[in-house]
Scaffold this motif. Structure first.
Motif, PDB file in Angstrom:
ATOM      1  N   VAL A 131       7.003  -0.969  13.565  1.00  0.00           N
ATOM      2  CA  VAL A 131       6.225   0.260  13.712  1.00  0.00           C
ATOM      3  C   VAL A 131       5.073  -0.078  14.650  1.00  0.00           C
ATOM      4  CG1 VAL A 131       4.736   1.929  12.564  1.00  0.00           C
ATOM      5  CG2 VAL A 131       6.843   1.159  11.451  1.00  0.00           C
ATOM      6  N   SER A 184      11.620  -0.028   3.299  1.00  0.00           N
ATOM      7  CA  SER A 184      11.275  -0.298   4.706  1.00  0.00           C
ATOM      8  C   SER A 184      11.637  -1.719   5.139  1.00  0.00           C
ATOM      9  CB  SER A 184       9.772  -0.084   4.933  1.00  0.00           C
ATOM     10  OG  SER A 184       9.012  -1.014   4.162  1.00  0.00           O
ATOM     11  N   THR A 237       7.137  -2.468   6.139  1.00  0.00           N
ATOM     12  CA  THR A 237       6.063  -1.615   6.648  1.00  0.00           C
ATOM     13  C   THR A 237       5.066  -1.331   5.539  1.00  0.00           C
ATOM     14  OG1 THR A 237       7.582  -0.590   8.226  1.00  0.00           O
ATOM     15  CG2 THR A 237       5.517   0.567   7.780  1.00  0.00           C
ATOM     16  N   GLU A 251       1.554  -0.590   9.755  1.00  0.00           N
ATOM     17  CA  GLU A 251       2.030  -1.683  10.613  1.00  0.00           C
ATOM     18  C   GLU A 251       3.197  -2.378   9.932  1.00  0.00           C
ATOM     19  OE1 GLU A 251      -0.628  -4.918  11.246  1.00  0.00           O
ATOM     20  OE2 GLU A 251      -1.400  -4.909   9.197  1.00  0.00           O
ATOM     21  N   THR A 252       3.970  -3.121  10.739  1.00  0.00           N
ATOM     22  CA  THR A 252       5.107  -3.873  10.221  1.00  0.00           C
ATOM     23  C   THR A 252       4.732  -5.341  10.108  1.00  0.00           C
ATOM     24  OG1 THR A 252       6.684  -2.345  11.210  1.00  0.00           O
ATOM     25  CG2 THR A 252       7.505  -4.525  10.601  1.00  0.00           C
TER      26      THR A 252
END
Length: 387
Positions: free
Chosen positions: A182, A218, A234, A189-190
């Motif tokens: 992401v 995610s 995520t 954020e990832t």
């Protein structure tokens, strides 16, 4: 020092109004004859140098002894550099240990004073100063070049390590793609996590509960090796730190990663450049070490000649009238050769020397005995070199 080191002795004997050739042959017959074959003996010609006062010679003798030890240390350092560059391969190191492109043995046993390089019109202090400056300069130059090589080698190893190892440590460039992350979100954020290969089920059960605001479902597997599997997940940015802390508690390994679409290409380019630089500096360092060894041994041999001259004048008086030789004792014959020389020339040391020798205890260890030969007093001028 270098592998397969060889001991050499530089000895001077007064001619005492005799014939120099006879004195040489007499010495040789003591240790290099058919019935006493302990060593090889060659002439070690030393020119006549400018002589000052007796007090100045004593001072010069003390100073030359200090310089001698420094020169020996420099030769040792050069050999250590060769070992570092050649990864400790003793055969290859020995191939590089040459003087003027010929074996050290050939150089020393055919030694002649280089008047063009070290003019005999100079005083003894001037000659020793010239030799010292040469040795100091080559030592600094080689240490500088070797430091550059070591730094380049270290940088190359660092980037190579990033390309190897498991997913908990290696570079992730090329493994993680833009669609796996992401990007550009203000709130989310990832994160990337290396999960032990046997703990993947635990990860999939627990990751959503490790911190608040983890996006459900995610996480997906991006890569796998024998030890770890790489997952993305995520989370909301405000809980990223808490999530990472919890991962560590459960033996999951958070990975620092910033996406750059050119990272892999740049990394490969950098590795190629570092490899080329390391190879270039490897060759330059080895060539400089080879030249430095030649120059260092040359300077050391000339210093030995200078020291032998000064000590011979102090012991045998003026005008200088002595025969100087270089002796290459055979392996395990060093003690016998030294004993023969001491016996033949004990008269030079007077009655006190003979009495001292008769009371001295012989060391049991051969190497210790060889190393002690120069340290103990000899009735004649005696210096050693180990190269």
């Amino acid at each position: 020092m270098a592998p397969s080191t060889q001991h050499y002795w530089i000895v001077s004997i007064p001619t005492e109004n005799g014939n120099r050739g006879d004195v040489f042959q007499s010495l040789k017959s003591r240790i290099a004859s058919s019935n006493r074959d302990y060593a090889e003996v060659s002439t070690f010609p030393i020119p006549a140098f400018k002589i000052g006062t007796l007090d100045s010679l004593v001072s010069q003798s003390e100073e030359l002894a200090k310089i001698d030890a420094q020169f020996e240390g420099t030769v040792l350092k050069v050999v250590e550099v060769m070992k570092g560059v050649l990864q400790g391969d003793e055969d290859k190191v020995r191939e590089q240990c040459v003087v003027n492109d010929k074996p050290v043995d050939s150089y020393l046993t055919s030694f002649s004073w280089s008047s063009t390089r070290y003019r005999t019109t100079l005083s003894i202090p001037e000659l020793s100063s010239t030799l010292t400056k040469e040795m100091t300069s080559l030592d600094i130059d080689l240490r500088t070049k070797y430091s550059q090589y070591q730094q380049a080698k270290g940088n190359l190893l660092t980037i190579q390590r990033k390309q190897t190892g498991n997913l908990s440590t290696k570079s992730l460039d090329g493994l993680v793609h833009k669609d796996d992350l992401v990007l550009g979100s203000e709130y989310m954020e990832t994160l990337l996590v290396a999960v032990p290969i046997n703990d993947q089920k635990d990860w999939l059960k627990q990751y959503e509960t490790l911190a608040p605001m983890v996006v459900p479902r995610s996480s997906s597997k991006l890569a796998e090796d024998d030890d770890f599997a790489l997952y993305n997940v995520t989370v909301f940015k405000k809980y990223s730190h808490q999530f990472s802390q919890k991962c560590r508690e459960y033996k999951f390994v958070p990975r620092e990663y910033k996406y750059d679409e050119n990272a892999l290409e740049n990394s490969q380019k950098e590795q190629k450049q570092l490899g080329e630089l390391e190879k270039k500096l490897w060759g330059e360092t080895l060539r400089l070490a080879r030249t430095s060894y030649s120059d260092a041994v040359t300077a050391w041999a000339h210093l030995k000649a200078l020291r032998t001259f000064v000590e011979s004048v102090l012991r045998y008086g003026l005008p200088p009238d002595f025969v100087s030789v270089i002796i290459k004792p055979y392996h395990k014959q060093e003690k016998k050769a030294k004993k023969e020389l001491d016996s033949a020339y004990s008269y030079l040391g007077g009655p006190a020397f003979s009495e001292k020798k008769s009371k001295s205890r012989k060391p049991d260890d051969d190497d210790a005995a060889i190393g002690a030969l120069e340290v103990e007093y000899s009735p004649y001028v005696f210096y050693s070199m180990v190269v």
